[in-house]
Design an enzyme around this catalytic site. Structure first.
Site, PDB file in Angstrom:
ATOM      1  N   VAL A   1       0.833  -1.091   0.009  1.00 46.08           N
ATOM      2  CA  VAL A   1      -0.070   0.193   0.093  1.00 46.08           C
ATOM      3  C   VAL A   1       0.949   1.269  -0.012  1.00 46.08           C
ATOM      4  O   VAL A   1       1.919   1.302   0.658  1.00 46.08           O
ATOM      5  CB  VAL A   1      -1.009   0.041   1.237  1.00 46.08           C
ATOM      6  N   CYS A   2       0.275   2.161  -1.029  1.00 42.04           N
ATOM      7  CA  CYS A   2       1.114   3.603  -0.864  1.00 42.04           C
ATOM      8  C   CYS A   2       0.004   4.337  -0.823  1.00 42.04           C
ATOM      9  O   CYS A   2      -1.303   4.274  -1.144  1.00 42.04           O
ATOM     10  CB  CYS A   2       1.920   3.803  -1.805  1.00 42.04           C
ATOM     11  N   GLY A   3       0.013   5.726  -0.814  1.00 49.14           N
ATOM     12  CA  GLY A   3      -0.924   6.700  -1.031  1.00 49.14           C
ATOM     13  C   GLY A   3      -1.780   6.811  -2.143  1.00 49.14           C
ATOM     14  O   GLY A   3      -3.090   6.783  -2.350  1.00 49.14           O
TER      15      GLY A   3
END
Length: 89
Positions: free
Chosen positions: A6-8
């Site tokens: 997960v990232c932004g």
């Protein structure tokens, strides 16, 4: 094992992290499927483990014991060590 990185925005960092996690899990001899997503999308996903970056820890939308945070998404040793630690719980 189902893993989500997960990232932004779910595009850049999470994809790079996915590749690092894939290599680390392969070296650890663990079969898994890995997807990469953004913060908002993970709410509807089923997973065994989430791997994300340390800088997102305070803004993470869910709290779980099944989240590993890393500082450097391309540091295979760090990612492998943290995954091994998670797997040995």
């Amino acid at each position: 094992m189902r893993i989500i990185t997960v990232c932004g925005l779910g595009v850049g960092s999470s994809l790079i992290l996915k590749m690092t996690v894939d290599k680390a899990m392969s070296e650890l001899g663990v079969r898994c499927s890995i997807e990469h997503w953004d913060m908002g999308t993970i709410k509807g996903k089923e997973f065994d483990l989430i791997v994300s970056t340390e800088d997102l820890r305070s803004t993470f939308p869910i709290h779980s014991d099944n989240i590993v945070f890393v500082k450097n998404i391309v540091d295979l040793k760090e990612v492998k060590d943290k995954l091994a630690e998670f797997l040995n719980k």
